[in-house]
Design an enzyme around this catalytic site. Sequence first.
Site, PDB file in Angstrom:
ATOM      1  N   THR A 280       0.827  -1.205   0.000  1.00 56.46           N
ATOM      2  CA  THR A 280       0.000   0.000   0.000  1.00 56.46           C
ATOM      3  C   THR A 280       0.861   1.256   0.000  1.00 56.46           C
ATOM      4  OG1 THR A 280      -1.636  -1.212   1.300  1.00 56.46           O
ATOM      5  CG2 THR A 280      -1.894   1.168   1.180  1.00 56.46           C
ATOM      6  N   THR A 281       1.947   1.243   0.782  1.00 57.45           N
ATOM      7  CA  THR A 281       2.836   2.399   0.865  1.00 57.45           C
ATOM      8  C   THR A 281       3.482   2.699  -0.479  1.00 57.45           C
ATOM      9  OG1 THR A 281       3.254   1.837   3.168  1.00 57.45           O
ATOM     10  CG2 THR A 281       4.793   3.372   2.150  1.00 57.45           C
TER      11      THR A 281
ATOM     12  N   TYR B  53     -13.225  -3.750   0.756  1.00 54.68           N
ATOM     13  CA  TYR B  53     -14.435  -3.214   0.133  1.00 54.68           C
ATOM     14  C   TYR B  53     -15.588  -4.212   0.104  1.00 54.68           C
ATOM     15  CZ  TYR B  53     -17.466  -0.433  -2.864  1.00 54.68           C
ATOM     16  OH  TYR B  53     -18.530   0.285  -3.354  1.00 54.68           O
TER      17      TYR B  53
ATOM     18  N   TYR C 241      -2.094 -10.373   5.556  1.00 57.53           N
ATOM     19  CA  TYR C 241      -2.026  -8.969   5.959  1.00 57.53           C
ATOM     20  C   TYR C 241      -3.402  -8.532   6.426  1.00 57.53           C
ATOM     21  CZ  TYR C 241      -1.108  -3.887   5.509  1.00 57.53           C
ATOM     22  OH  TYR C 241      -0.961  -2.538   5.730  1.00 57.53           O
TER      23      TYR C 241
ATOM     24  N   ARG D 173      -8.100  -0.173   6.590  1.00 58.38           N
ATOM     25  CA  ARG D 173      -8.160  -0.031   5.134  1.00 58.38           C
ATOM     26  C   ARG D 173      -9.174  -0.978   4.492  1.00 58.38           C
ATOM     27  NH1 ARG D 173      -4.449   3.091   2.603  1.00 58.38           N
ATOM     28  NH2 ARG D 173      -2.595   3.750   3.753  1.00 58.38           N
TER      29      ARG D 173
ATOM     30  N   LYS E 137       1.154 -10.153   8.763  1.00 60.23           N
ATOM     31  CA  LYS E 137       1.430  -8.748   9.076  1.00 60.23           C
ATOM     32  C   LYS E 137       0.161  -8.228   9.730  1.00 60.23           C
ATOM     33  CE  LYS E 137       2.331  -4.195   7.050  1.00 60.23           C
ATOM     34  NZ  LYS E 137       2.385  -3.392   5.799  1.00 60.23           N
TER      35      LYS E 137
ATOM     36  N   ILE F  47       6.883  -4.896   9.636  1.00 61.47           N
ATOM     37  CA  ILE F  47       6.973  -4.321   8.295  1.00 61.47           C
ATOM     38  C   ILE F  47       6.582  -2.865   8.468  1.00 61.47           C
ATOM     39  CG2 ILE F  47       6.077  -4.305   5.939  1.00 61.47           C
ATOM     40  CD1 ILE F  47       5.713  -7.341   6.194  1.00 61.47           C
TER      41      ILE F  47
END
Length: 296
Positions: free
Chosen positions: A46-47, A109, A135, A140, A164, A206
């Site tokens: 994402t980053t 979503y 993750y 998010r 994560k 992370i």
Amino acid sequence: MEQLQGTGVALVTPFRKDFSVDTEALERIVKFCIAGGIDYLVVLGTTGESVTLSKSEKQLVIHTIVSANAGRLPLVLGVGGNNTVALVEELQQSDLSDFEAILSVSPYYNKPTQEGIYEHFKALSQASPKPIILYNVPGRTGSNMLPATTLRLAHEFENIVAIKEACGDISQIMQIIKESPKGFQVISGDDITALPSVLSGGAGVISVLGQGIPAEYSKMIRLGMDGRVKEAYSLHYEMMDAMSLIFMEGNPAGIKAIFESLKLSTAVVRLPLIEATSELKGKIDTFLKSFLKVNV
């Protein structure tokens, strides 16, 4: 997966002022992280603003990082989404030879049930030629992958090797650590919970912030893993303001402001994200000057 312990960083994708991928800046950042003692690199998370990169740009980012890294650190590739069938096809068709593992986010979503999350990762496990790091990031995705689901996946699929965990709830993190099978790694996905997670038996982090101040951040994690609690928390508290500042206006706007201050890249992000305001950049620059003056 001992090679994926300690400090991993979710690399940014630096852009030029015209919003094109800045491969030279990306090379500088990779080398900066390596020199700073980072243990492994996470690509296209994402980053890294992966959702606003084209397919060809993603390949450019991968090629640039693999080349700059030159085999020095283990690499993890972000392969996640909310279309299970498409992800299975991607895993089957991609060349993953340069990567130790894939990092795959819980579907966002759609807001699946826990059984839907389980079936999603079961399908990925059966398709993936590489180990999988789950993750969980409820802020998010809109849904929390509960410990029972994580532990079920960890116990049933040998190639699901880690999570994560970015739930922000240390009790949830501790429950997974307590009940996970031998060899399954619990990795903090939040900078603020990284040290508490390590001291609870976690395998590391992370990090977002770690790529901006790699030497000090990776030292904190190493101290924590060595049980040197007082020294580790001393560094944690020195960096704690930055852990908040870099997320004040969204990720990766904040960490890119750090790189701009360090003159490693611009602070440019792609819409719908917005570059950090001058006020936030000022706060970040003030923190960096003060922090690096003490820690150089």
